[in-house]
Write an enzyme that holds these catalytic residues in place. Structure first.
Site, PDB file in Angstrom:
ATOM      1  CB  SER A   1      41.560   3.676 -23.478  1.00  0.00           C
ATOM      2  OG  SER A   1      40.636   2.749 -22.239  1.00  0.00           O
ATOM      3  CG  ASN A   2      36.342   0.964 -23.744  1.00  0.00           C
ATOM      4  OD1 ASN A   2      36.835  -0.283 -24.232  1.00  0.00           O
ATOM      5  ND2 ASN A   2      36.641   1.455 -22.576  1.00  0.00           N
TER       6      ASN A   2
ATOM      7  CG  LEU B   1      31.623   9.838 -17.530  1.00  0.00           C
ATOM      8  CD1 LEU B   1      32.750  10.701 -16.572  1.00  0.00           C
ATOM      9  CD2 LEU B   1      30.810   8.798 -17.474  1.00  0.00           C
TER      10      LEU B   1
ATOM     11  CG  ASN C   1      27.729   2.486 -21.376  1.00  0.00           C
ATOM     12  OD1 ASN C   1      28.228   3.077 -22.021  1.00  0.00           O
ATOM     13  ND2 ASN C   1      27.025   1.727 -19.936  1.00  0.00           N
TER      14      ASN C   1
ATOM     15  CG  HIS D   1      28.989  -0.496 -16.177  1.00  0.00           C
ATOM     16  ND1 HIS D   1      28.749   1.087 -15.701  1.00  0.00           N
ATOM     17  CD2 HIS D   1      28.770  -1.110 -14.766  1.00  0.00           C
ATOM     18  CE1 HIS D   1      28.767   1.028 -14.282  1.00  0.00           C
ATOM     19  NE2 HIS D   1      29.064  -0.710 -14.272  1.00  0.00           N
TER      20      HIS D   1
ATOM     21  CD  GLU E   1      35.484  -0.882 -19.819  1.00  0.00           C
ATOM     22  OE1 GLU E   1      35.373  -0.250 -20.310  1.00  0.00           O
ATOM     23  OE2 GLU E   1      35.731  -0.725 -18.180  1.00  0.00           O
TER      24      GLU E   1
HETATM   25  C1  GRF Z   1      35.591   2.425 -19.120  1.00  0.00           C
HETATM   26  O1  GRF Z   1      35.856   1.786 -17.785  1.00  0.00           O
HETATM   27  C2  GRF Z   1      34.425   1.689 -19.419  1.00  0.00           C
HETATM   28  O2  GRF Z   1      33.331   0.992 -19.202  1.00  0.00           O
HETATM   29  C3  GRF Z   1      32.991   3.146 -18.679  1.00  0.00           C
HETATM   30  O3  GRF Z   1      34.195   4.139 -18.902  1.00  0.00           O
HETATM   31  C4  GRF Z   1      35.549   4.202 -19.145  1.00  0.00           C
HETATM   32  C5  GRF Z   1      35.845   4.575 -20.570  1.00  0.00           C
HETATM   33  O4  GRF Z   1      37.373   4.287 -20.485  1.00  0.00           O
HETATM   34  N1  GRF Z   1      31.710   3.496 -18.947  1.00  0.00           N
HETATM   35  P1  GRF Z   1      37.936   5.191 -22.092  1.00  0.00           P
HETATM   36  O5  GRF Z   1      37.622   6.636 -22.112  1.00  0.00           O
HETATM   37  O6  GRF Z   1      37.390   3.941 -22.929  1.00  0.00           O
HETATM   38  O7  GRF Z   1      39.286   4.400 -21.693  1.00  0.00           O
END
Ligand code: GRF
Length: 194
Positions: free
Chosen positions: A13-14, A91, A108, A110, A180
């Site tokens: 989603s980011n 991850l 990154n 977080h 985010e």
């Molecule tokens: C987000 O909460 C980010 O902060 C963390 O992992 C999650 C990733 O979410 N590092 P997405 O895959 O971008 O939806």
């Protein structure tokens, strides 16, 4: 115009929020050059397909060691002529040899106000559960440079949220994720302008 490669392991989603910011014109100095997934079949890869962007999975366990894994990552980001690497829910720990090649341009996001609730094991809903358990009244998200530690690199920006009384982990996680999606494109745009 800076070319951003996004590294993801999950829903992406980011990644989507960066793509949306670019297509809406909010981040005129950014373009996306591709997505690297830590495993095949993740939702982030489907998003890349829909966006018509290159996406490859580079799976750490397919390589004999960290050095070989790092070389594969390096080759891909080199092929894409990448200027900025944005980890978004990636991850897998990056090999030190890879990080050393890109000082100041691997970032990154977080889902906490680092240095609180960061480090090994703090990912996904575990972060928000720990925040609530600790009785915090504020939380948020952090964009930071990536170094060899877990969530330890220089903090570039944070967005703070007040925790609502009685808020659940799921509710808090959703609000932080929304923050985010606002913060990450903004910070990448700032980096691209520098
Ligand atoms: C987000 O909460 C980010 O902060 C963390 O992992 C999650 C990733 O979410 N590092 P997405 O895959 O971008 O939806």
């Amino acid at each position: 115009m800076k070319r951003v490669a996004v590294f993801a392991s999950g829903s992406g989603s980011n990644f989507q929020s960066i793509a949306d910011a670019i297509s809406s014109g909010r981040t005129p100095h950014l373009s996306l050059c591709g997505l690297i997934a830590s495993k095949p079949g993740i939702q982030a890869m489907e998003r890349a397909q829909l966006l018509d962007l290159p996406a490859v999975s580079i799976v750490k366990s397919d390589f004999s060691d960290d050095v070989e894994f790092g070389k594969a990552l390096l080759e891909q980001v080199g092929d894409w002529d990448t200027d900025i690497i944005a980890l978004a829910g990636f991850l897998v720990k990056l090999p030190p040899s890879f990080i050393a090649q890109f000082p100041g341009i691997i970032v990154n996001i977080h889902p906490s106000l680092l240095p609180k609730f960061g480090g090994y094991g703090f990912y996904g809903q575990k972060v928000h559960a720990a925040v609530l358990e600790a009785g915090e009244t504020i939380t948020g998200c952090t964009v930071h440079l990536v170094d060899e530690g877990y969530d330890t690199g220089k903090i570039l920006a944070q967005k703070t949220l007040l925790i609502h009384p009685g808020e659940t982990v799921v509710e808090l996680a959703a609000r932080v994720l929304k923050a985010e999606h606002e913060l990450y494109p903004e910070v990448l745009e700032r980096l691209a302008r520098e």
